[in-house]
Design an enzyme around this catalytic site. Structure first.
Site, mmCIF file in Angstrom:
data_model
loop_
_atom_site.group_PDB
_atom_site.id
_atom_site.type_symbol
_atom_site.label_atom_id
_atom_site.label_comp_id
_atom_site.label_asym_id
_atom_site.label_seq_id
_atom_site.Cartn_x
_atom_site.Cartn_y
_atom_site.Cartn_z
ATOM 1 N N LYS A 241 0.840 -1.191 0.000
ATOM 2 C CA LYS A 241 0.000 0.000 0.000
ATOM 3 C C LYS A 241 0.879 1.246 0.000
ATOM 4 O O LYS A 241 1.962 1.237 0.590
ATOM 5 C CB LYS A 241 -0.871 0.036 1.258
ATOM 6 C CG LYS A 241 -1.960 -0.996 1.357
ATOM 7 C CD LYS A 241 -2.706 -0.824 2.672
ATOM 8 C CE LYS A 241 -3.788 -1.866 2.874
ATOM 9 N NZ LYS A 241 -4.931 -1.650 1.977
ATOM 10 N N ARG A 315 -10.376 -11.267 2.390
ATOM 11 C CA ARG A 315 -11.294 -12.288 1.895
ATOM 12 C C ARG A 315 -10.677 -13.680 1.963
ATOM 13 O O ARG A 315 -11.398 -14.680 2.058
ATOM 14 C CB ARG A 315 -11.736 -11.951 0.474
ATOM 15 C CG ARG A 315 -10.641 -12.009 -0.583
ATOM 16 C CD ARG A 315 -11.008 -11.274 -1.852
ATOM 17 N NE ARG A 315 -11.082 -9.836 -1.630
ATOM 18 C CZ ARG A 315 -11.432 -8.962 -2.567
ATOM 19 N NH1 ARG A 315 -11.742 -9.372 -3.785
ATOM 20 N NH2 ARG A 315 -11.471 -7.675 -2.292
#
Length: 461
Positions: A241, A315
Site C-alpha cells: 500500500k 477475503r
C-alpha cells in the site's frame, strides 16, 4: 472509558432542555424574564446543535438549552445529543424533557463521552460530565450496548504494536472467561493443513497467525456463528500500500472487534442461541515468506485460489473461517470485515453495505439498522459478475482485474465458501469515523453490531 451515568437525584443535576428552532419561541416565552434577556443577548435561536447555559440567581448554571433537528428533517441526526459531553462544564445533568428518541439520545450522550486514554495520563479518571439515567429506559440494556461499543472502539484504536494476533486472542479469552465461554486457538504452522489461506496471509509476520474459536450457550439452542476479519495490520503485502492508504491500517481488525462487541452483547443479555465466534487473526506483512502475486494456495474447502493481489487478503482469511463455520451448519452465519475501498467509494465511511440472498433477513436487518441509527445498505450478490472470479490456473482468483464492483466481487468470492448454513449475511464495514460527528468521535467505530444485536434479540431474546 467509565460509563458516563450518575445515580444522583434529579435535584442535584442540572436540567438540559431540548428545543428546536420552531419550538424555541414558546420555550423562550416560558422562561423567567432574566433568562429570556440572557438568551436574547446571546442571539440563541434553538438551531440544531446550538448550546447555551442559562445562569441561576447565584451565578451557577440554572439550565442548559440544546437545539435538536426538526422532526422529519432531511438530515436529522438522532445522535445530536452526543455533542453535549464535549460542550457541558463538569457536573451532573439530566434531561428536562424528552428528545425525539429518548433511548438514542441517551446512547448518543454515552457514545459522545468516549475517550481513548490508554496512552495518556489520567486514563482511569471518571467522566467529568455525567448524566442521570432517564426514567423509563432499560438501563441495563443501555449499559450493555455502551460497554460493547467501548470494547470495539478500544480494540480498533489500539495501535498495531500493542494489538497483534496474540493480543486479539487475549481479548477474546478475557471475554470468554467473563461469560463462561470456551475459547480455543489454532496457531502458527498448525494452520497450514486445515486453514492454508489463513496461514498464507500471516506467514510473513514474526507474529504468528491464528484462528480464534469461541463458543457459548446451550448446544441445543439455534446455532449463530459470527466471523470477523482480524487483520491486525495490513501493509498490503508485496502489493504494498502507499503510505496514505497504510496510515490507519491498525483498524483492519475492525471486523474482529465488532464481532467481539456483538458477542459481548449477546452473552450479557443471555440470548437463547448457541454462539460461535471465529476470528482469523493475522498480520499481512512484507518479508521473505510473504505470499506473492500469482501464487496459488489450496483453501480449507478444497478450492484452489490464485493470488491476484496480496492486498486482497481479508477475503482469504475469511474464506477459510467461513468454510470452517459452514461445516457446523449454523442457522445463521454472519461475517464482518473491513474489506474493500470500493464499498467506501460507493457508500462512504458511514454506510456499510451488506449482502444476503435472504430477502426476509435483509428486510429485518434494514429495519433494525434504522431503529438503532446504525445505518446499513443492502447491495446485490450480482450473479453475472461471478465469472469475474475465474482464474486460468486455479479454481478462482482473489482479486479480479478491471477494478469494477470491488465490494460485490468480494462478496461473491466469500459466497463460494458458504453452502450448508441456512442463512448467510456479509457486511463490509469501515470500522472508523474519519471526521468527528455527534456521538461518534474520530477513530475506531462500532459498526453494524448494534443493528445485528437488535435483530438477534428479536429472534432469540
Amino acid at each position: 472509558m467509565i460509563a458516563p451515568f450518575d445515580a444522583a437525584p434529579d435535584h442535584d443535576a442540572t436540567p438540559i432542555a431540548f428545543v428546536t428552532k420552531s419550538s424555541w419561541p414558546a420555550v423562550r416565552d416560558a422562561l423567567p424574564q432574566q433568562a429570556q434577556q440572557f438568551a436574547a443577548a446571546n442571539n440563541y435561536q434553538g438551531k440544531p446543535g446550538e448550546f447555551l447555559t442559562l445562569p441561576a440567581a447565584g451565578g451557577s448554571i440554572g439550565q442548559v438549552l440544546f437545539g435538536l433537528d426538526e422532526p422529519g428533517a432531511k438530515a436529522a441526526d438522532p445522535f445530536r445529543a452526543g455533542q453535549l459531553p464535549k460542550l457541558l462544564p463538569p457536573g451532573n445533568y439530566r434531561f428536562a424533557n424528552a428528545p425525539h428518541d429518548l433511548r438514542l439520545a441517551t446512547l448518543a450522550f454515552a457514545f459522545g463521552s468516549y475517550k481513548f486514554g490508554r496512552y495518556r495520563k489520567g486514563k482511569d479518571e471518571p467522566p467529568a460530565v455525567r448524566l442521570v439515567p432517564p426514567i423509563g429506559l432499560d438501563q441495563a440494556e443501555i449499559d450493555r450496548i455502551v460497554a460493547a461499543t467501548t470494547l470495539a472502539r478500544d480494540l480498533i484504536n489500539t495501535p498495531a504494536n500493542d494489538m497483534g494476533p496474540e493480543q486479539l486472542q487475549q481479548a477474546a479469552e478475557e471475554l470468554a472467561a467473563r461469560y463462561g465461554a470456551e475459547c480455543r486457538c489454532v496457531i502458527g504452522d498448525e494452520l497450514e493443513q486445515g486453514f492454508p489461506l489463513i496461514h498464507a496471509v500471516g506467514m510473513a509476520s514474526v507474529r504468528a497467525p491464528r484462528l480464534i474459536d469461541l463458543t457459548w450457550g446451550d448446544p441445543d439452542d439455534p446455532k449463530v456463528t459470527l466471523v470477523g476479519k482480524g487483520v491486525c495490520f495490513d501493509s498490503g503485502g508485496l502489493d504494498l500500500k502507499p503510505s496514505s492508504a497504510m496510515l490507519i491500517m491498525k483498524k483492519d481488525m475492525g471486523g474482529a472487534a465488532n464481532v467481539l462487541a456483538l458477542a459481548q452483547m449477546i452473552m450479557d443479555a443471555k440470548l437463547k442461541l448457541r454462539l460461535r465466534v471465529l476470528i482469523p487473526a493475522v498480520e499481512n506483512a512484507v518479508g521473505g515468506a510473504a505470499m506473492r502475486p500469482l501464487d496459488v494456495f489450496r483453501s480449507r474447502k478444497g478450492m484452489s485460489v490464485e493470488i491476484g493481489n496480496t492486498d486482497a487478503e481479508g477475503r482469504l482469511v475469511l474464506a477459510d473461517a467461513l468454510a470452517y463455520a459452514d461445516e457446523d451448519k449454523p442457522e445463521l452465519l454472519i461475517d464482518l470485515g473491513t474489506l474493500t475501498g470500493a464499498a467506501r467509494v460507493a457508500l462512504g465511511p458511514d454506510l456499510p453495505p451488506f449482502y444476503t440472498s435472504d430477502d426476509t433477513l435483509a428486510h429485518e436487518l434494514a429495519r433494525c439498522a434504522a431503529a438503532e441509527n446504525d445505518p446499513l445498505w443492502r447491495m446485490p450478490l450480482w450473479a453475472p459478475y461471478d465469472s469475474w472470479l475465474d482464474s486460468k490456473v486455479a479454481d478462482l482468483n482473489n482479486a479480479p482485474s478491471g477494478g469494477f464492483a470491488g465490494s460485490i466481487t468480494c462478496a461473491l468470492f466469500l459466497q463460494r465458501f458458504v453452502e450448508a448454513a441456512q442463512h448467510w449475511l456479509h457486511v463490509d464495514i469501515y470500522g472508523w469515523t474519519p471526521k468527528p460527528k455527534p456521538g461518534r468521535p474520530e477513530g475506531g467505530e462500532c459498526q453494524a453490531a448494534r443493528a445485528l444485536y437488535k435483530l438477534l434479540s428479536e429472534r432469540y431474546g
